[in-house]
Design a protein around this motif. Sequence first.
Motif, PDB file in Angstrom:
ATOM      1  N   HIS A  57       0.802  -1.218   0.000  1.00 16.11           N
ATOM      2  CA  HIS A  57       0.000   0.000   0.000  1.00 16.11           C
ATOM      3  C   HIS A  57       0.840   1.277   0.000  1.00 16.11           C
ATOM      4  O   HIS A  57       0.273   2.371  -0.080  1.00 16.11           O
ATOM      5  N   ILE A  58       2.170   1.162   0.102  1.00 21.60           N
ATOM      6  CA  ILE A  58       2.988   2.367   0.223  1.00 21.60           C
ATOM      7  C   ILE A  58       3.154   3.050  -1.137  1.00 21.60           C
ATOM      8  O   ILE A  58       2.942   2.430  -2.174  1.00 21.60           O
ATOM      9  N   PRO A  59       3.507   4.335  -1.179  1.00 22.13           N
ATOM     10  CA  PRO A  59       3.581   5.089  -2.440  1.00 22.13           C
ATOM     11  C   PRO A  59       4.502   4.450  -3.479  1.00 22.13           C
ATOM     12  O   PRO A  59       5.410   3.675  -3.138  1.00 22.13           O
ATOM     13  N   PHE A  60       4.279   4.807  -4.754  1.00 25.40           N
ATOM     14  CA  PHE A  60       4.960   4.117  -5.851  1.00 25.40           C
ATOM     15  C   PHE A  60       6.446   4.433  -5.934  1.00 25.40           C
ATOM     16  O   PHE A  60       7.187   3.760  -6.666  1.00 25.40           O
ATOM     17  N   ASP A  61       6.920   5.454  -5.191  1.00 24.94           N
ATOM     18  CA  ASP A  61       8.364   5.719  -5.184  1.00 24.94           C
ATOM     19  C   ASP A  61       9.098   4.746  -4.259  1.00 24.94           C
ATOM     20  O   ASP A  61      10.316   4.795  -4.140  1.00 24.94           O
ATOM     21  N   ARG A  62       8.337   3.841  -3.652  1.00 24.95           N
ATOM     22  CA  ARG A  62       8.892   2.793  -2.814  1.00 24.95           C
ATOM     23  C   ARG A  62       8.471   1.437  -3.364  1.00 24.95           C
ATOM     24  O   ARG A  62       7.522   1.343  -4.136  1.00 24.95           O
ATOM     25  N   ASN A  63       9.175   0.413  -2.963  1.00 26.16           N
ATOM     26  CA  ASN A  63       8.785  -0.928  -3.375  1.00 26.16           C
ATOM     27  C   ASN A  63       9.247  -1.915  -2.310  1.00 26.16           C
ATOM     28  O   ASN A  63       9.734  -1.504  -1.250  1.00 26.16           O
ATOM     29  N   GLY A  64       9.083  -3.189  -2.596  1.00 26.59           N
ATOM     30  CA  GLY A  64       9.449  -4.170  -1.594  1.00 26.59           C
ATOM     31  C   GLY A  64       9.513  -5.579  -2.123  1.00 26.59           C
ATOM     32  O   GLY A  64       9.189  -5.844  -3.294  1.00 26.59           O
ATOM     33  N   LEU A  65       9.938  -6.492  -1.273  1.00 24.05           N
ATOM     34  CA  LEU A  65      10.031  -7.906  -1.602  1.00 24.05           C
ATOM     35  C   LEU A  65       9.415  -8.720  -0.467  1.00 24.05           C
ATOM     36  O   LEU A  65       9.706  -8.482   0.706  1.00 24.05           O
ATOM     37  N   LYS A  66       8.544  -9.651  -0.823  1.00 22.72           N
ATOM     38  CA  LYS A  66       7.988 -10.592   0.142  1.00 22.72           C
ATOM     39  C   LYS A  66       8.483 -11.982  -0.233  1.00 22.72           C
ATOM     40  O   LYS A  66       8.461 -12.361  -1.416  1.00 22.72           O
ATOM     41  N   PHE A  67       8.904 -12.741   0.770  1.00 19.63           N
ATOM     42  CA  PHE A  67       9.494 -14.056   0.533  1.00 19.63           C
ATOM     43  C   PHE A  67       8.635 -15.155   1.159  1.00 19.63           C
ATOM     44  O   PHE A  67       8.177 -15.032   2.297  1.00 19.63           O
ATOM     45  N   TYR A  68       8.475 -16.233   0.411  1.00 10.33           N
ATOM     46  CA  TYR A  68       7.662 -17.359   0.878  1.00 10.33           C
ATOM     47  C   TYR A  68       8.431 -18.659   0.724  1.00 10.33           C
ATOM     48  O   TYR A  68       8.915 -18.984  -0.360  1.00 10.33           O
ATOM     49  N   ARG A  69       8.532 -19.382   1.821  1.00 14.12           N
ATOM     50  CA  ARG A  69       9.060 -20.739   1.797  1.00 14.12           C
ATOM     51  C   ARG A  69       8.015 -21.647   1.143  1.00 14.12           C
ATOM     52  O   ARG A  69       6.857 -21.232   0.964  1.00 14.12           O
ATOM     53  N   PRO A  70       8.371 -22.881   0.815  1.00  9.63           N
ATOM     54  CA  PRO A  70       7.364 -23.799   0.264  1.00  9.63           C
ATOM     55  C   PRO A  70       6.198 -24.068   1.208  1.00  9.63           C
ATOM     56  O   PRO A  70       5.132 -24.496   0.767  1.00  9.63           O
ATOM     57  N   ASP A  71       6.382 -23.782   2.511  1.00  6.56           N
ATOM     58  CA  ASP A  71       5.300 -24.001   3.471  1.00  6.56           C
ATOM     59  C   ASP A  71       4.660 -22.706   3.957  1.00  6.56           C
ATOM     60  O   ASP A  71       3.876 -22.707   4.896  1.00  6.56           O
ATOM     61  N   GLY A  72       4.980 -21.578   3.325  1.00  6.45           N
ATOM     62  CA  GLY A  72       4.335 -20.318   3.684  1.00  6.45           C
ATOM     63  C   GLY A  72       5.322 -19.187   3.925  1.00  6.45           C
ATOM     64  O   GLY A  72       6.503 -19.273   3.572  1.00  6.45           O
ATOM     65  N   GLU A  73       4.837 -18.124   4.542  1.00  5.17           N
ATOM     66  CA  GLU A  73       5.653 -16.934   4.768  1.00  5.17           C
ATOM     67  C   GLU A  73       6.914 -17.245   5.569  1.00  5.17           C
ATOM     68  O   GLU A  73       6.918 -18.123   6.422  1.00  5.17           O
ATOM     69  N   ILE A  74       7.967 -16.479   5.282  1.00  6.21           N
ATOM     70  CA  ILE A  74       9.173 -16.606   6.088  1.00  6.21           C
ATOM     71  C   ILE A  74       8.907 -16.089   7.495  1.00  6.21           C
ATOM     72  O   ILE A  74       7.988 -15.314   7.734  1.00  6.21           O
TER      73      ILE A  74
END
Length: 481
Positions: free
Chosen positions: A112-129
């Motif tokens: 939801h943060i402004p477009f001048d920012r970004n991010g990475l979400k990581f998921y193991r095979p069994d779900g969120e890190i």
Amino acid sequence: MDSQLVCSEVIAKSGIVFGTSGARGLVKDFTPNVNAAFALAFISAIDNEFNFDTVAIAIDNRPSSYAIAQACAEALKQHGLNVVYYGVVPTPALAYKAMQDNMPCIMVTGSHIPFDRNGLKFYRPDGEITKVDELTILASNAVFTVLPENLAELTLDTAVSESYIQRYTSLFSADTLKGKKIGIYEHSSAGRDIYKSLFEQLGAEVVSLGRSNEFVPIDTEAVSDEDKQRARDWSKEYNFDAIFSTDGDGDRPLVADENGNWLRGDILGLLCSQLLNIEALAVPVSCNTAIEKSASFKQVKRTKIGSPYVIAEFASLAESYTSVAGFEANGGYLLGSNIEYNGKLLTALPTRDALLPVLVVLADNETIFGQLSKLPQRITASDRLENFAQEKSIKIINDLKKGASNFLSTLCIEHKHKIDLTDGVRILIENDDIIHIRMSGNAPELRCYSESSSLEQAHKLLYSSLCLLKSKSFIKDSYEK
């Protein structure tokens, strides 16, 4: 010989940090080599636990997301891994497909943060890190070669959308939403090309609204006055039974009732959990106390804010209860165990999902407003001070931890109070009002939440608190202590 870089060293210099949900930062700091370092460090962190040869990647609609995905893919290929690229899809759709295929995945999104920012979400095979995984990623000594200037184009695979839609069309009958008229506020949501089709397959009449070619940073915990008015206007114009939307990456729902009033995400989660007959819940400390006051659950566990903390409670709750779930104040719903619903098996999805809660609530014969009227009347409000220096936030929070009497007195509140330090400072006032102040985990913001038995009082508490927090005299006093 090609230049070699160490992941932890690159990450440490990047200025990008983990917040409540993934790594976040300014787009300019997500350089190709930084992206490569995060991707490789993630894989190295889980390499010994799982057997896989492929990693999935998807993105949101931010202008910067595709280039970040390219860099991540390049680093993974250097490591000898295959990459499947699913394009623009909701985060829960990517996570669900990857879990089905027993492989890790990376979602490029700033939510939801402004477009001048970004991010990475990581998921193991069994779900969120987990938070432990985050520390392992930051400390990774894995080495990679500096990325070339021109990165390879990614080949699109479209299997995710079909899988995600099937999860819900198999759960509900084709006439579940028959006779209901639903607006879909599409804006730039990563799931906007999925929702209309799904709702129509379940029998609803659907109207698409507000589609945008520019990225729109929708925050489901701080809906703008403009979007509040839009919903009321749309509801009046079209006579909707509900309006549905999400944040940028489609893991946080935003739902309006038949009157065009947006629901708080934790209230939506409460309604959904009641209808699913969930026994035990894990929810962040910021969620509405109507959850406990409803007496609908055998146990409610309060956590720090952030989905990893909610997920961390699922295992212990599952030891005593057969149906376990969680949700956040932003509305993201996390199903912590397999459950039976409509006589069918719904498998666990321990990551935020926007679709499950809205579909379950809409499938009920009662109107949304009718369902709301049966809940304990506890009203919450929230907002934030944007572009608020982290140093100021830290000093204010530390000052309040020592005691909130002066803060409350300045607000003309003389009741006795208690302080909950689970996350930030949550002030529990003797008259059952609540003021909760905490730093954002992923942006230079100071967030404030309030709760009371009336809308007027909740908003009074919220905005008087925000005015005091940003006042120069209060900040000065905090600095001097």
